[in-house]
Design a protein around this motif. Structure first.
Motif, mmCIF file in Angstrom:
data_model
loop_
_atom_site.group_PDB
_atom_site.id
_atom_site.type_symbol
_atom_site.label_atom_id
_atom_site.label_comp_id
_atom_site.label_asym_id
_atom_site.label_seq_id
_atom_site.Cartn_x
_atom_site.Cartn_y
_atom_site.Cartn_z
ATOM 1 N N GLY A 196 0.687 -1.466 -0.205
ATOM 2 C CA GLY A 196 -0.050 -0.126 -0.016
ATOM 3 C C GLY A 196 0.737 1.315 -0.090
ATOM 4 O O GLY A 196 0.466 2.316 -0.637
ATOM 5 N N THR A 199 2.216 1.838 -3.553
ATOM 6 C CA THR A 199 1.211 2.342 -4.231
ATOM 7 C C THR A 199 1.032 3.834 -4.158
ATOM 8 O O THR A 199 0.790 4.742 -5.035
ATOM 9 N N ARG A 200 0.927 4.202 -2.873
ATOM 10 C CA ARG A 200 0.713 5.585 -2.540
ATOM 11 C C ARG A 200 2.156 6.367 -3.050
ATOM 12 O O ARG A 200 1.774 7.609 -3.500
ATOM 13 N N ARG A 202 3.732 5.790 -5.653
ATOM 14 C CA ARG A 202 3.552 6.000 -6.963
ATOM 15 C C ARG A 202 2.651 6.854 -7.174
ATOM 16 O O ARG A 202 2.726 7.829 -8.348
ATOM 17 N N MET A 203 1.473 7.032 -6.571
ATOM 18 C CA MET A 203 0.419 8.178 -6.858
ATOM 19 C C MET A 203 1.091 9.460 -6.557
ATOM 20 O O MET A 203 0.914 10.384 -7.567
#
Length: 217
Positions: A196, A199-200, A202-203
């Motif tokens: 998670g 993912t954050r 990368r965002m």
């Protein structure tokens, strides 16, 4: 209802930034995207919804994020160990607004156990706090020392990555978080947390890249 959904989306977006402790400069990227959506909706309707609940939710997520970081530290480095004699007082000092004292305490701990990667990792984290969310040379050195001492342990790489994301360098965080994920056993309870966080990061990196590509006004 439309404004309610927009507020929930905004709370979630800013919650992610708060969870990372990202600098306010990055918050403007998310705010710009939300404002575009709000403008489009306002052309069709005029419901009114105060923004205070979203801010409150973001603050709550931030508190939860701090607690989660401590929980992950215990999961990665062990709970109820001798390390707690350094970790817990440092946590208390940070909570009471004394990050400089917390950093000095962790520095004393690594001097006593200079081969302990967990202590070096948390020295880096407290130095980032003491330096008001910046990655000082001393903090970077502490994290690199930790990864050198434990090159096969996900903990130093994970927290180094989280610190990089927090100081507004998600691009630097991504390879560190990827390494932490690769080193994590498949059945580890914190594997999903690392995924998670990756993912954050990368965002946030994508948001920065989009903002950099916008033509100057």
């Amino acid at each position: 209802m439309g404004w309610v959904m927009l507020a929930l989306v905004g709370a979630a977006a800013f919650g992610l930034l708060a969870l990372f402790g990202a600098p306010r400069a990055l918050w403007s990227f998310g705010a710009a995207a939300l404002m575009l959506g709000a403008t489009g909706y306002a052309l069709q309707a005029k419901p009114g919804l105060a923004g205070a609940p979203a801010a409150s939710k973001a603050a709550a997520v931030d508190d939860e994020g701090v607690a989660r970081m401590r929980k992950l530290r215990g999961a990665m480095f062990g709970q109820f160990t001798s390390l707690d004699t350094a970790f817990f007082p440092a946590d208390a000092l940070i909570r009471t607004g004394n990050p400089d004292s917390a950093a000095r305490m962790m520095l004393g701990a690594v001097r006593q156990q200079p081969q302990n990667a967990a202590l070096w990792t948390w020295l880096g984290m407290t130095l980032v706090e003491a330096d008001q969310g910046t990655m000082s040379p001393a903090a970077g050195l502490a994290f690199r020392r930790a990864t050198t001492l434990a090159p096969k342990h996900p903990g130093p790489f994970f927290f180094y990555g989280m610190a990089q994301a927090r100081v507004g360098q998600p691009e630097a965080a991504i390879p560190l978080l990827m390494r932490a994920y690769q080193l994590t056993p498949e059945r580890a309870e914190y594997r999903g947390d690392i995924a998670g966080a990756l993912t954050r990061a990368r965002m946030l990196a994508a948001m920065r890249a989009q903002a950099a590509q916008r033509p100057a006004e």
